[in-house]
Design a protein around this motif. Structure first.
Motif, short mmCIF file in Angstrom:
data_model
loop_
_atom_site.label_atom_id
_atom_site.label_comp_id
_atom_site.label_asym_id
_atom_site.label_seq_id
_atom_site.Cartn_x
_atom_site.Cartn_y
_atom_site.Cartn_z
N SER A 16 43.89 55.69 12.28
CA SER A 16 44.02 55.54 13.73
C SER A 16 42.71 55.10 14.36
CB SER A 16 44.45 56.87 14.37
OG SER A 16 45.72 57.24 13.92
N GLY A 17 42.84 54.21 15.32
CA GLY A 17 41.68 53.78 16.08
C GLY A 17 41.83 54.19 17.52
N HIS A 18 40.77 54.70 18.10
CA HIS A 18 40.76 54.99 19.53
C HIS A 18 40.21 53.74 20.19
CE1 HIS A 18 41.81 59.24 19.10
NE2 HIS A 18 41.22 59.08 17.91
N CYS A 19 41.07 53.07 20.94
CA CYS A 19 40.76 51.74 21.46
C CYS A 19 40.81 51.74 22.99
CB CYS A 19 41.77 50.73 20.93
SG CYS A 19 41.79 50.61 19.13
N ARG A 20 40.18 50.72 23.55
CA ARG A 20 40.14 50.57 25.00
C ARG A 20 40.69 49.20 25.37
NH1 ARG A 20 36.85 52.42 29.38
NH2 ARG A 20 35.75 53.79 27.95
N TYR A 21 41.54 49.20 26.41
CA TYR A 21 42.00 47.96 27.05
C TYR A 21 41.78 48.16 28.53
CZ TYR A 21 44.97 44.21 28.79
OH TYR A 21 45.44 43.09 29.45
N ASP A 23 40.48 49.90 31.53
CA ASP A 23 40.08 51.29 31.73
C ASP A 23 40.94 52.26 30.94
OD1 ASP A 23 38.06 50.55 33.49
OD2 ASP A 23 39.38 50.67 35.24
N ALA A 24 41.95 51.76 30.25
CA ALA A 24 42.90 52.62 29.54
C ALA A 24 42.47 52.82 28.09
CB ALA A 24 44.29 52.01 29.60
N HIS A 25 42.70 54.03 27.61
CA HIS A 25 42.44 54.37 26.21
C HIS A 25 43.76 54.48 25.47
CE1 HIS A 25 38.14 55.27 26.68
NE2 HIS A 25 38.49 55.61 27.91
N HIS A 26 43.78 54.00 24.23
CA HIS A 26 44.99 54.01 23.41
C HIS A 26 44.64 54.45 21.99
CE1 HIS A 26 47.26 51.61 26.40
NE2 HIS A 26 46.08 51.05 26.61
N VAL A 27 45.56 55.13 21.37
CA VAL A 27 45.44 55.41 19.94
C VAL A 27 46.28 54.34 19.23
CG1 VAL A 27 45.90 57.03 18.08
CG2 VAL A 27 45.10 57.87 20.31
#
Length: 114
Positions: A16-21, A23-27
């Motif tokens: 799993s990567g903790h990613c940013r798009y 201002d939102a954070h996504h796993v």
């Protein structure tokens, strides 16, 4: 319709990567991209990373998505700027279709009815 979002990987834990798009954070599931590292940009579809992107391509995709959002809000003033690579040119066929179009057409055998 499914759109791919360009995200930047901040941290990775297992697959799993903790990613940013924005201002939102996504796993994001990175199991298809074992070579992915923090700081990389990745194209994400339905919560899964599909391919790595360079920073320029990620920025172009984000800019195009922002232009689509602007049009959906009724603001079409920046469309040509966001799609500068498409504005002012005719669409091009993929090479295999251009070759098929340029090839002489073989005559079809006449149809016969039994």
């Amino acid at each position: 319709m499914c759109l791919g979002l360009p995200m930047r990987i901040e941290t990775i834990a297992g697959w799993s990567g903790h990613c940013r798009y924005g201002d939102a954070h996504h796993v994001v599931d990175l199991s298809l991209l074992p070579e992915a590292r923090p700081g990389d940009h990745v194209l994400v579809f339905l919560g899964a990373g599909r391919r790595l992107l360079d920073a320029d391509e990620a920025a172009r995709i984000a800019q195009a998505l922002a232009a689509v959002e602007a049009v959906m809000r009724g603001d079409a003033t920046s469309v040509d700027a966001a799609f500068a690579d498409l504005a002012g040119r005719e669409p091009m066929l993929p090479p295999h279709l251009a070759a098929a179009l340029a090839a002489p057409h073989a005559s079809k055998p006449e149809e016969t009815t039994p």
